[in-house]
Structure formats: structure tokens, C-alpha cells
Design an enzyme around this catalytic site. Structure first.
Site, PDB file in Angstrom:
ATOM      1  CG  ASP A 288      -2.080   0.935   1.045  1.00 56.88           C
ATOM      2  OD1 ASP A 288      -3.057   0.835   1.799  1.00 56.88           O
ATOM      3  OD2 ASP A 288      -2.012   1.794   0.144  1.00 56.88           O
TER       4      ASP A 288
HETATM    5  C1  GLC Z   1      -4.313   4.305  -0.142  1.00 58.12           C
HETATM    6  C2  GLC Z   1      -5.154   3.182   0.442  1.00 58.12           C
HETATM    7  C3  GLC Z   1      -5.342   2.039  -0.492  1.00 58.12           C
HETATM    8  C4  GLC Z   1      -5.359   2.568  -1.909  1.00 58.12           C
HETATM    9  C5  GLC Z   1      -3.969   3.074  -2.231  1.00 58.12           C
HETATM   10  C6  GLC Z   1      -3.882   3.655  -3.648  1.00 58.12           C
HETATM   11  O1  GLC Z   1      -3.515   4.869   0.844  1.00 58.12           O
HETATM   12  O2  GLC Z   1      -4.768   2.658   1.708  1.00 58.12           O
HETATM   13  O3  GLC Z   1      -6.553   1.387  -0.126  1.00 58.12           O
HETATM   14  O4  GLC Z   1      -5.712   1.537  -2.809  1.00 58.12           O
HETATM   15  O5  GLC Z   1      -3.541   4.042  -1.296  1.00 58.12           O
HETATM   16  O6  GLC Z   1      -4.677   4.799  -3.748  1.00 58.12           O
END
Ligand code: GLC
Length: 755
Positions: A288
Site C-alpha cells: 500500500d
Molecule cells: C491508499 C489506500 C489504499 C489505496 C492506495 C492507492 O492509501 O490505503 O486502499 O488503494 O492508497 O490509492
């Protein structure tokens, strides 16, 4: 003439069919082997830096003129981009990757398509309340088509974190507290995105997130510490991920949180042991946002080089947003600290997904652009919004309102806001498509019959200066519909709340309006369960609309005026106070379970009560242990009666199937949908088991006075559970079965599982 009995005459046909089946299986196996070989050939041709390029996911620069960025693609140093939805820009990036790089490997283009793209559906916690896997799959497919048409080919969903804490802002993205329902609905969303499997016709590659146990953050505070024993991981948090892996999900995203002392993005137990070895996950694992680098903040990596080492060894394949891999993997290989084969395996997984998705054939081809609004999409969005809304209270059948009422007062900060009703995670939501309750009600009743007043500038506002106008308009009306709740920003990522009542002066507004002695309907638009105890008594009816999305207005008006009957059922327990959290239906019995007579009131405790004079059980002295609204709860405009519950057999072998039957009758004068829930309790086992667990459910659409007989067929193996090490066990003994309209209103029977 040779007599050939009929049965023999089929033999040649059967043999030929058998031959065909074998030939097809062989062909599929050959194709798969060829597919694997072609990927291995690609990987073997890649240099180390090109392999690492496949592990690099970067944010789009937002234009196609960034020469440095284009050059990185040309050199094969970027394998995927995110947060780009301009088709022309994506085309340029793809063309450079395919036609100007040495190996022509296409890019993955990722985007959060959480509950819609341009057409927004209810937030997932609302969609879940529909208990309608088919409709959720259709909504996901529509979202995938809309995203695909913009050039996106990968999405970061479904989110299948089990959430039990409404303080956590991301509960809005979840399907709620139950592992089985989250598994079923997560698979539905996966099928909507990828189809039945990942193939060249899939609209989007999907991504199960956030692995794992992100919903168990301490205090409901986002990104906070998570400590969950293996036994609970195996039986509560892992099941949805196991199911999505089993159904061929393309990728898995790691969670921001640590798990039992080790950040998920560097957690070998999670990624290599559980996901890749035990569950045989074939896709790739993506971090993430910068969660690899955040191991430094967690304190398990001294620097980005060590963070890269830990994560790659743990089984994390692709790095989002930070650059620990691209900056340090070459050095780590050179120092002999990482085997280049590990990097090749990670790259192989990414290229395997790209190949399965057909990107090598179709490149940046995509569905043709939609012209919005797309009526079919809007119609599905309305249906899902109708089915997601939950009727929590309906005193004296206040609802549905008669459309003979001359004037309706429509009051509140959420009654006419094209943005706020969409909810969180709507990066690409088109507010010009939104139809608000005010717009829909004017359309349905005629503008002259709707007295609208926002009354508060925002849901957080304490400015009561327009309450008098609201009351004047209400007095000139025959009924009041007040729409309150949370603005979109108050839920979602990093938006946890400690107080869960209605923010601002909304409770005061409801109290003021209740003094007018008119039918008062409270509609709540929110991204989480709110605590309604301060307004519950003032409302004649309460309809929980979540953040209902683009078509929230028409859906709400259909329900308010009886064009549709509420059918939603909660998939998350509503607490009566923050102090009860965590509170969920599938809790353990403990050694001192609470029971009905323990719901004493604080003020009823005699003065100088002797220390042991009160029940020594697990309840709160000041609020008891019951929720405001239990899991599975939701009222209808009609009533259903359950009867004749019976078991086909009361002794069940380990390989048998439990068959339980019952009748359900619509005893009201309106058609309605009932969601019959089947729960089970393992009364005695080698581990403590929940007081009840959802095993199955059925949606029944019944006309007035219609009675149906339903039966549930549950293989005995479904009554097992996972041990700490992930092995599945099934233990003989007695089991209770509970069937009903919600987790607190059930009819019980029992059977014995015999070895
Ligand atoms: C964010 C979220 C995740 C998301 C990613 C890309 O911080 O935690 O769920 O898919 O970044 O946007």
C-alpha cells in the site's frame, strides 16, 4: 443383425466425448504450459534493472510531456502507474512501453474503483446491506467497464477487511463484521471486475486488500497497531482473502499496519507462508502507498535499503509510490544479500498477470468511451441504493408517506448536496450525474409540494440561524423529512472519529423539529454506524441511507413514498455508546455470559450495595451489553412469519449434509423482501467458538399473504474451523442452528455431528 442394447448404443458417443474432454484438458494444459514458457522466456531476457522495473508502481505525473518519466518507461524502469484516468495520456504511456522499450511489456494502470467510477454506487457498507451478491457483481462490472473505457486496467479492490469498529473511517469501504458475508460479497465484486477468472476479456485486474487485519486497528484509529492471535486471524480476518485467492484474484495489497509486531509489508508469515505457500496464490503482492518505506517509521527497518531487503524476502513483489526497490535492490543483489531469482520470481508474477489480462495482445485497447449519464448504469445504481437502505424504526407505520400529503418539509444539510451523498473514495465520481433527494422529491411530488431548507451549512455546523426558517416551512407542511448524517470527509481513510453521534447541531435540529408534532422521518446519510440514542425517541421513523451514491435521491423517494419497500439488513452492529465498542454479533460466550436479567440501570443500583450483590457477568453497569441495532437487522413495510422449522436428520455424519427447512409467510398487505439468515453455534469444541456464526442466507421476495418453504443444505464440513496453523478441523458434537430475520430474533433447532 447384431442386437445392441440401447445402453450400449451410447458407448461410442460417450467414448468420443471422453476423448474430446481429455483432448480439451490436454490442450488447456498445453496452452497453460506454453503460456508459462512464454513468460519465463520474457523474464529470462530481462536485465536485473528491467525485472525491478516490473516491481515499480509509480504515480502518474499527470501529463504525457514529462520526458524524464517517458524515458523511465522507455528503459523498462516502470511496470505500472496509478492515478491516471486520461485515456490520451495513458495511450502515450502504453505506446512508449510497448513500442519504444526493449521488451515491449505493457503497463498496468491502477485506480481505486471502490464503489463506482463515474456512476457512483452506495459505499460498500451500504451495498453489503443489500445481501445481494448478484447486484453487487453487476455494479462492480459496470464500474469496471467505466474505468476500462478510460484506459484503467487494474483496480485496488475489493476491500475485504473485517471491520468491527465504527470509529474506524474505513469501515465505510468494508462489507462489515462477518467473514462469510464479506467473502461472498468480495467474490461477487471480484467477478464484476475480472469475470469468473482473470483473462483477456476481464475489464480490470482486481486486488484484495488490505492484507491483513487492517480493520482491527487499536481504538479504531487508522494505521494503528494490530494485535490479533493466529486463531482469530485464521477464522475471522483470513477467510475473505482465502476465498478471493481461490477465485483467482490477480493481486493482493498489504496493509499499512503492523500485525503482532511485524509490519504487514514485511511480514513473512502473511505473505510468503500464508498467501503464497499455504494458499498457493499465483498473482503478485503490491504494497500500500509507501508502506515498504514506512517500516522505518514502524522501527523494523533502519533505512530504505533494509526495508527493501525485509519486504522482498517476506514476499512483497511490487512497490507502490516509494522507491526502496528501485534504489536498493541492485545493490542488495551485488552484495549477495538478495538472490536475483527472488526478484525474477516477483517480476514473473507481475508479467503473468499482464499476460493473463491479455495486455500483450490488446495493449492499451479499451472499451469505447461512455456518454454519461448511462441510463442502464443509473438504473442499477438506483436499485442497489434502494436495496442498501435500512429501515431502523417505523413507529405506527409512519412510512411510507402518502403521496396525498399536500406538502412535505424537506430539511437538512444532506438533503441536496450532489457531492456529499456520494461518500468517500470517489476519485472519479461525476457530481453532475448526482440526483439528490430534493431533486427527486420535486420530480415525484412537484416543486410546489416540497418545502426545502438546508437548515445547516454543513453536517458539522453549529450555526442554528436558519432553524426558525426550517420550522416555519415545516409548520406549513404535512410531514417532515429531515436528512442528516456525515459529510463525505468524515469517513474513509485516515478519518476515524471518537464521538459517533450526529456531528454539529443536527441533533438539536431534530429535537426542534420534533416539537412541531408532525410526522418526523429521519434519514441518515453516513459512512459508518452512528450512535442515534440522542435522537431515536424524537423520530417517528429512521431510514439509514449510508452514502447512497449517484442515485441516492430517487432511491430514497421511492422508499419514502412506498414505490419500493425497505429490504436492507445491517451487516455491522450499531452500538448504543462508543464505550461498547468493539461490539459484534459473533462474539464469544466467555465464562460469565450476560443474560437478560442483567440489564440493570445505573440508577437502580441500591445505595451501599454490597460488592458482590450485582451479577458478576460481562456487561456494563451503565448501558448493559445489547447493541442499538443488531447484525442482520432491518424492518420492512410488511411483516414476515417463520414457522415449521425442522431438520431432515438430527444425527449427521462428518461427510453428510445438514438439511433444515422452514416456512416464511408475508402476513402483511404489501409485497416485501425478507433476508432469511441461518446461523450456527458449535456448543463445545477444542477452541472457544462464537455464540453464533452466519452460515447462509436467502433473499425471498414475497407478495402479500404469500408463503414459501425454504430449505438450507449445509455440508457438515462447513461446521468446522481453522486451527492456529491454518489446518481445517471438524469436531463431532452438538450444534445449534438458528434461523431468523436478524441475529437477535431467531428460531432454534439442533443436531449432533457424529464421527
Ligand atoms: C491508499 C489506500 C489504499 C489505496 C492506495 C492507492 O492509501 O490505503 O486502499 O488503494 O492508497 O490509492
Amino acid at each position: 443383425m447384431l442386437f445392441i442394447p440401447n445402453s450400449m448404443r451410447l458407448l461410442p458417443i460417450l467414448l468420443f466425448l471422453l476423448f474430446l474432454l481429455n483432448a480439451c484438458a490436454d490442450a488447456a494444459l498445453e496452452k497453460s504450459k506454453a503460456h508459462e514458457n512464454s513468460i519465463n522466456e520474457i523474464i529470462d531476457e530481462l536485465s536485473l534493472s528491467e525485472c525491478i522495473g516490473q516491481l515499480t508502481l509509480v504515480n502518474s505525473p499527470g501529463n504525457q510531456y514529462d520526458e524524464a518519466f517517458l524515458d523511465e518507461i522507455r528503459k523498462g524502469h516502470i511496470g505500472a502507474i496509478l492515478n491516471e484516468t486520461n485515456p490520451e495520456i495513458i495511450d502515450v504511456f502504453q505506446q512508449v512501453a510497448i513500442n519504444e522499450s526493449k521488451h515491449g511489456i505493457p503497463l498496468l494502470v491502477g485506480r481505486d474503483v471502490i464503489h463506482g467510477f463515474k456512476t457512483i454506487f452506495p459505499i460498500n457498507l451500504g451495498q453489503a446491506a443489500s445481501w445481494n451478491p448478484e447486484l453487487i457483481e453487476l455494479a462492480a462490472q459496470i464500474s469496471a467497464k467505466e474505468a476500462n473505457a478510460s484506459g484503467v486496467n487494474w483496480t485496488f479492490g475489493p476491500m475485504v477487511d473485517i471491520a468491527r469498529d465504527p470509529r474506524w473511517g474505513r469501515i465505510a469501504e468494508s462489507f462489515g463484521e462477518d467473514p462469510l458475508l464479506t467473502s461472498i460479497l468480495g467474490v461477487s465484486m471480484l467477478k464484476g471486475f475480472q469475470g469468473d477468472s482473470l483473462h483477456s476479456k476481464s475489464y480490470l485486474a482486481a486486488c484484495a486488500k488490505h492484507f491483513a487485519a487492517y480493520g482491527a486497528v487499536e481504538g479504531g484509529r487508522d494505521y494503528n497497531t494490530v494485535s490479533v492471535p493466529e486463531f482469530e486471524l485464521q477464522n475471522v480476518h483470513f477467510p475473505p482473502f482465502r476465498q478471493l485467492v481461490k477465485h483467482g484474484i490477480a493481486s493482493v495489497m498489504t496493509a499499512f499496519n503492523e500485525l503482532n509486531g511485524v509490519p504487514a509489508s514485511g511480514n513473512h508469515y502473511l505473505l510468503r507462508q500464508s498467501l503464497k505457500e499455504n494458499w498457493q496464490f499465483q498473482g503478485f503482492v503490491v504494497s500500500d502507498w509507501a508502506s515498504i518505506k514506512e517500516q522505518i517509521q514502524h522501527g523494523t527497518a533502519e533505512n530504505e535499503k533494509q526495508a527493501a531487503l525485509i519486504s522482498l524476502n517476506a514476499g512483497l513483489d511490487m512497490e507502490m509510490a516509494s522507491s526502496c526497490y528501485s534504489d536498493y535492490l541492485p545493490l542488495l543483489v551485488k552484495e549477495g544479500k538478495i538472490d536475483e531469482e527472488q526478484i525474477k520470481d516477483a517480476a514473473r508474477r507481475v508479467v503473468w498477470v499482464k499476460s493473463k489480462l491479455g495486455l500483450f495482445e490488446k495493449g492499451s485497447s479499451r472499451l469505447s468511451a461512455f456518454t454519461y449519464p448511462v441510463q442502464e448504469h443509473m438504473s442499477v445504481a438506483k436499485d442497489l441504493a434502494i436495496q442498501s437502505m435500512v429501515l431502523l424504526k417505523n413507529e405506527d407505520n409512519t412510512l411510507p408517506l402518502s403521496n396525498r400529503l399536500q406538502k412535505i418539509a424537506l430539511i437538512g444539510p444532506m438533503a441536496h448536496d450532489v457531492y456529499e451523498q456520494l461518500g468517500t473514495w470517489i476519485f472519479d465520481g461525476d457530481t453532475s450525474l448526482t440526483i439528490t433527494p430534493y431533486s427527486a422529491m420535486k420530480e415525484y411530488l412537484g416543486a410546489h409540494r416540497v418545502n426545502y431548507e438546508k437548515a445547516l451549512p454543513t453536517t458539522r455546523s453549529l450555526d442554528q440561524s436558519r432553524f426558525d426558517i426550517a420550522k416555519i416551512l415545516a409548520k406549513a407542511s404535512d410531514a417532515i423529512v429531515v436528512i442528516v448524517g456525515e459529510e463525505s470527509i468524515l469517513s474513509g481513510e485516515a478519518h476515524s472519529r471518537a464521538y459517533l453521534g450526529l456531528p454539529g447541531a443536527q441533533e438539536a435540529l431534530i429535537r426542534e423539529l420534533s416539537r412541531l408534532n408532525l410526522p418526523l422521518v429521519v434519514v441518515v446519510m453516513a459512512g459508518r454506524p452512528l450512535i442515534l440514542k440522542n435522537i431515536e425517541a424524537y423520530a417517528d421513523a429512521i431510514l439509514y441511507a449510508w452514502h447512497p451514491g449517484t442515485m441516492g435521491g430517487p432511491a430514497l423517494v421511492d422508499l419514502l413514498f412506498g414505490q419500493a419497500s425497505p429490504q436492507g439488513k445491517l451487516t455491522i452492529t450499531f452500538p448504543r455508546a462508543e464505550g461498547q465498542i468493539p461490539i459484534y454479533y459473533n462474539h464469544k460466550n466467555t465464562g460469565r455470559p450476560v443474560n437478560e436479567k442483567h440489564h440493570i440501570q445505573l440508577e437502580d443500583i441500591p445505595v451501599r450495595s454490597f460488592q458482590t450483590s450485582l451479577p458478576n457477568t460481562n456487561h456494563y453497569l451503565d448501558i448493559g451489553s445489547l447493541p442499538a441495532y443488531p447484525f442482520g437487522f432491518g424492518l420492512s413495510y410488511t411483516r414476515f412469519e417463520y414457522d415449521k422449522i425442522s431438520l431432515r436428520d438430527s444425527l449427521i455424519g462428518m461427510a453428510d449434509t445438514v438439511v433444515v427447512m422452514l416456512s416464511v409467510k408475508n402476513v402483511g398487505d404489501r409485497a416485501g423482501v425478507e433476508i432469511v439468515q441461518l446461523y450456527a453455534k458449535d456448543t463445545h469444541a477444542s477452541r472457544t467458538r462464537p455464540v453464533m456464526e452466519l452460515l447462509d442466507f436467502k433473499r425471498l421476495a414475497l407478495e402479500p399473504q404469500e408463503q414459501v418453504y425454504v430449505n438450507f443444505q449445509i455440508p457438515a464440513t462447513e461446521f468446522g474451523f481453522y486451527l492456529e496453523d491454518g489446518r481445517r478441523t471438524l469436531e463431532p458434537g452438538s450444534f445449534k442452528l438458528m434461523l431468523g430475520t436478524n441475529s437477535s430474533d431467531v428460531h432454534t433447532t439442533s443436531f449432533t455431528l457424529i464421527p
